[in-house]
Write a protein that holds these residues in place. Sequence first.
Motif, PDB file in Angstrom:
ATOM      1  N   ILE A   1      74.517 -74.013  50.104  1.00  0.00           N
ATOM      2  CA  ILE A   1      73.584 -73.480  49.107  1.00  0.00           C
ATOM      3  C   ILE A   1      74.348 -72.518  48.200  1.00  0.00           C
ATOM      4  CG2 ILE A   1      71.587 -73.712  50.618  1.00  0.00           C
ATOM      5  CD1 ILE A   1      71.847 -70.839  51.354  1.00  0.00           C
ATOM      6  N   THR A   2      73.671 -71.958  47.212  1.00  0.00           N
ATOM      7  CA  THR A   2      74.365 -71.053  46.298  1.00  0.00           C
ATOM      8  C   THR A   2      74.151 -69.602  46.708  1.00  0.00           C
ATOM      9  OG1 THR A   2      72.518 -70.700  44.795  1.00  0.00           O
ATOM     10  CG2 THR A   2      73.890 -72.644  44.416  1.00  0.00           C
ATOM     11  N   VAL A   3      75.022 -68.746  46.226  1.00  0.00           N
ATOM     12  CA  VAL A   3      74.905 -67.312  46.470  1.00  0.00           C
ATOM     13  C   VAL A   3      73.582 -66.816  45.899  1.00  0.00           C
ATOM     14  CG1 VAL A   3      75.841 -65.066  45.859  1.00  0.00           C
ATOM     15  CG2 VAL A   3      77.377 -66.918  46.549  1.00  0.00           C
ATOM     16  N   ARG A   4      73.236 -67.310  44.721  1.00  0.00           N
ATOM     17  CA  ARG A   4      71.984 -66.903  44.081  1.00  0.00           C
ATOM     18  C   ARG A   4      70.793 -67.136  44.995  1.00  0.00           C
ATOM     19  NH1 ARG A   4      68.240 -64.512  42.557  1.00  0.00           N
ATOM     20  NH2 ARG A   4      67.092 -64.794  40.636  1.00  0.00           N
ATOM     21  N   THR A   5      70.820 -68.231  45.698  1.00  0.00           N
ATOM     22  CA  THR A   5      69.719 -68.556  46.602  1.00  0.00           C
ATOM     23  C   THR A   5      69.610 -67.495  47.696  1.00  0.00           C
ATOM     24  OG1 THR A   5      69.998 -70.903  46.162  1.00  0.00           O
ATOM     25  CG2 THR A   5      68.827 -70.315  48.169  1.00  0.00           C
ATOM     26  N   LEU A   6      70.738 -67.097  48.235  1.00  0.00           N
ATOM     27  CA  LEU A   6      70.718 -66.052  49.263  1.00  0.00           C
ATOM     28  C   LEU A   6      70.214 -64.739  48.677  1.00  0.00           C
ATOM     29  CD1 LEU A   6      74.000 -66.916  51.156  1.00  0.00           C
ATOM     30  CD2 LEU A   6      71.672 -67.041  52.039  1.00  0.00           C
ATOM     31  N   HIS A   7      70.645 -64.418  47.470  1.00  0.00           N
ATOM     32  CA  HIS A   7      70.132 -63.217  46.812  1.00  0.00           C
ATOM     33  C   HIS A   7      68.621 -63.306  46.694  1.00  0.00           C
ATOM     34  CE1 HIS A   7      74.100 -61.999  44.602  1.00  0.00           C
ATOM     35  NE2 HIS A   7      74.124 -61.799  45.910  1.00  0.00           N
ATOM     36  N   HIS A   8      68.159 -64.480  46.267  1.00  0.00           N
ATOM     37  CA  HIS A   8      66.724 -64.669  46.089  1.00  0.00           C
ATOM     38  C   HIS A   8      65.983 -64.460  47.416  1.00  0.00           C
ATOM     39  CE1 HIS A   8      63.045 -66.016  44.327  1.00  0.00           C
ATOM     40  NE2 HIS A   8      62.960 -67.085  45.114  1.00  0.00           N
ATOM     41  N   TYR A   9      66.490 -65.049  48.460  1.00  0.00           N
ATOM     42  CA  TYR A   9      65.836 -64.909  49.771  1.00  0.00           C
ATOM     43  C   TYR A   9      65.829 -63.455  50.211  1.00  0.00           C
ATOM     44  CZ  TYR A   9      66.028 -69.998  50.130  1.00  0.00           C
ATOM     45  OH  TYR A   9      65.863 -71.341  49.918  1.00  0.00           O
ATOM     46  N   ASP A  10      66.862 -62.730  49.823  1.00  0.00           N
ATOM     47  CA  ASP A  10      66.902 -61.303  50.133  1.00  0.00           C
ATOM     48  C   ASP A  10      65.831 -60.573  49.307  1.00  0.00           C
ATOM     49  OD1 ASP A  10      67.522 -58.800  50.992  1.00  0.00           O
ATOM     50  OD2 ASP A  10      69.525 -58.733  50.115  1.00  0.00           O
ATOM     51  N   ASP A  11      65.778 -60.898  48.018  1.00  0.00           N
ATOM     52  CA  ASP A  11      64.811 -60.243  47.123  1.00  0.00           C
ATOM     53  C   ASP A  11      63.388 -60.365  47.648  1.00  0.00           C
ATOM     54  OD1 ASP A  11      66.774 -59.478  45.413  1.00  0.00           O
ATOM     55  OD2 ASP A  11      66.430 -61.061  43.939  1.00  0.00           O
ATOM     56  N   ILE A  12      63.026 -61.586  48.052  1.00  0.00           N
ATOM     57  CA  ILE A  12      61.641 -61.804  48.466  1.00  0.00           C
ATOM     58  C   ILE A  12      61.439 -61.490  49.944  1.00  0.00           C
ATOM     59  CG2 ILE A  12      61.277 -63.551  46.698  1.00  0.00           C
ATOM     60  CD1 ILE A  12      61.476 -65.656  48.889  1.00  0.00           C
ATOM     61  N   GLY A  13      62.504 -61.062  50.613  1.00  0.00           N
ATOM     62  CA  GLY A  13      62.351 -60.665  52.014  1.00  0.00           C
ATOM     63  C   GLY A  13      62.298 -61.825  52.996  1.00  0.00           C
ATOM     64  N   LEU A  14      62.693 -62.999  52.539  1.00  0.00           N
ATOM     65  CA  LEU A  14      62.673 -64.145  53.454  1.00  0.00           C
ATOM     66  C   LEU A  14      63.855 -64.085  54.412  1.00  0.00           C
ATOM     67  CD1 LEU A  14      61.597 -66.856  54.402  1.00  0.00           C
ATOM     68  CD2 LEU A  14      62.866 -67.953  52.555  1.00  0.00           C
ATOM     69  N   LEU A  15      65.007 -63.686  53.890  1.00  0.00           N
ATOM     70  CA  LEU A  15      66.183 -63.543  54.743  1.00  0.00           C
ATOM     71  C   LEU A  15      66.953 -62.319  54.286  1.00  0.00           C
ATOM     72  CD1 LEU A  15      67.998 -64.670  56.990  1.00  0.00           C
ATOM     73  CD2 LEU A  15      69.267 -65.870  55.213  1.00  0.00           C
ATOM     74  N   THR A  16      66.689 -61.206  54.943  1.00  0.00           N
ATOM     75  CA  THR A  16      67.372 -59.961  54.611  1.00  0.00           C
ATOM     76  C   THR A  16      68.554 -59.808  55.542  1.00  0.00           C
ATOM     77  OG1 THR A  16      65.233 -59.022  54.075  1.00  0.00           O
ATOM     78  CG2 THR A  16      67.065 -57.493  54.315  1.00  0.00           C
ATOM     79  N   PRO A  17      69.766 -59.717  54.993  1.00  0.00           N
ATOM     80  CA  PRO A  17      70.950 -59.577  55.865  1.00  0.00           C
ATOM     81  C   PRO A  17      70.772 -58.363  56.758  1.00  0.00           C
ATOM     82  CG  PRO A  17      71.465 -59.059  53.580  1.00  0.00           C
ATOM     83  CD  PRO A  17      70.121 -59.687  53.581  1.00  0.00           C
TER      84      PRO A  17
END
Lengths: 256, 256
Positions: free
Chosen positions: B22-38
Amino acid sequence: MVYLECMTTAFTVGRVARLAGITVRTLHHYDDIGLLTPSGRATNGYRSYDETDIERLQQILAYRELGLGLDEIARAIDATNDIEVLAEAQRRIRERLDRLDRIAANLDSTIEARKKGLHMTPEQRLEAFGDFDPEEFADEAKDRWGGTPTYDESVRRTSSYTTDDWKRYRAEASNLDDRFLALMDAGIGAESDEAAQLVDAHRSLITRWFYECTPDIHAGLGAMYASDPRFRENIDKAGAGLAEFLSASIAARYRD
Amino acid sequence: MVYLECMTTAFTVGRVARLAGITVRTLHHYDDIGLLTPSGRATNGYRSYDETDIERLQQILAYRELGLGLDEIARAIDATNDIEVLAEAQRRIRERLDRLDRIAANLDSTIEARKKGLHMTPEQRLEAFGDFDPEEFADEAKDRWGGTPTYDESVRRTSSYTTDDWKRYRAEASNLDDRFLALMDAGIGAESDEAAQLVDAHRSLITRWFYECTPDIHAGLGAMYASDPRFRENIDKAGAGLAEFLSASIAARYRD
DNA sequence: GTAGACCATCCCGTCGCGTGAGGGTCAAGG
DNA sequence: CCTTGACCCTCACGCGACGGGATGGTCTAC
C-alpha cells in the motif's frame, strides 16, 4: 424483434438496475460521463436500453469488479475487439481470484497459528497482500545486522517460538529490567558486584533465548545499547537512564 | 524482543507500506482517522509500527479486500474477539470468491456463445452480477404478455436463435418495412390489394419466426401496433406513420 | 382524480485516498 | 563541513464514483 421488440428490448433504468444489481444513480452517472449512453429515449424522455447496451454493461461490470477506473474501463472496451475485451476481463478476473485465494490461505494459516499459539512474523502476515517481494525485507535486516552467525541463529531459534514463549521471555526480561532499575534507585553503582551478577543474568538470558552470547559479543551489545539511539530509546522505555546504566554495567563487568 | 527489539519491531511507514503493498499516504490516512494508530513515535516524530500494529493492519487489509468501508472495518475489528474477526473475514472472502467464480463462469459462457454465434438474453448476461432474482424479470414480462400459448411458443423458439438468425430476421423485417413505406409514398391505400399481399407476408413472417400467427391474433396485433405507444414508437423508427399504416392495412385485410 | 410507482434533471455531500507544497532527519560521500 | 538523496513530517486542496435529496413530470390502478 422489430415487430415484437418492445416485449423484450426497451429496458428502463430501473429494470436494468435491478437486473444488474446496481443503482439507478449509477446508470445515470454512466450516462453522464458517456460510459454507457442508452441507445434511445422514449417520447417521455425515459432512457431506453436495448440489448447492445446490456452487452456493454456486462463488460463494464466485469471490469468494474476488478477495481478499474471508469475511464480505464472505457478505454479497454472501446479500444479492442469485443471478444478480446471479454477474454481480457476473464484473465484479470482469474488473477483476482488467485490473489483472493492467497489471502484466504494466509488467513487460514493465521487462524491455525493463533489456535496453536504459534507466533507469526510481520512479513508472514503481510506476504499475501504485497505484490511480491520475497526477500527485500530480510535483505534490509541482513544489511544491518546479518550475515553474522549470531543473527542467523537468533532468526532460526525465534522462528519457532509461540506467542506464549514470547510472553515468558518478556516477563523474564522485564524482571531483569526491574532489578537493574532497583540498583539505580538505590544508588548502587555499575561497578558493584550486584551489577556484575545482573550482567551475567543478562548474558544468560540472551544465550538461552537467542544465541550463544560470548563475553565479546556481550560487550559489543552493551556498547550499542548506549550509543545506538534505536536500542537506547527502546530500553529506556522501561525506565529513563536504564540503557546508559546497563551499558556501563556490562562495560565494567568485562573491564578487567 | 526487548533487548533486541529494534532489530525486528519498529517499522517505519515506508517499510510497512512496502511490505503490505500500500502507499504511505494510506497509512497516514488510517492514522488520521484513527483506524490504525502506530503504537509509538520515535524522538524525531517518525511513526513507529510494532507487531501488534501489523497484526491489525493484516485484519484491515483482509476486510478492505472485500470492499468494506473503513468505518465498518473499524467496527468489525474493534467489536469482536480477534480470532472471530479473522474467521469472519475468511467467510466474507470465500463469498467474494464465489461471486467472482460466477462472473468468470458467466464470461466463459458468453465467450463460448459468441464463438458459436449463439444469442444470449440480457438476463443471462447479467445474472452473475445481480444479487439474485432468478424469475423476477420473466415474471414481469409474463404479467403483460404471457401465459398465452403464443408468448410461450415465441420464447421457446427464439431461445435457440443465433445472432445470425436474428440478423436474417431483421433483414427480412426491414425489407417488409420498406415495401410498406413504398406503398405509403406512392399514395397507395391500406385497402389496396398490394397492401393485402404485404399483410399476408407479414403474417407469414411472424409465423415462421415466432409463433403460429392466426388471422385473429394478427388482427389483435395490428390493433396494438397503432394503439400501444410502445409498439408504435418502435415501428415508427423505420418511418413515420408506418405503425398507423400497417395497422390499417391489417384491419382492412380481415374486415370482410 | 388521486395515490403510488416510476422517470427526469439539478446539485451538493461523502469516502478513500492522490498529489503536491513546504520543511525537518539522517547516514554516506566529496 | 557541506551536500546529496532517501526517508520522514504536516497541512491542504482535489478527484473519482457515486449517494441522496429537492423538485417536478408520467403513468397505470383503484
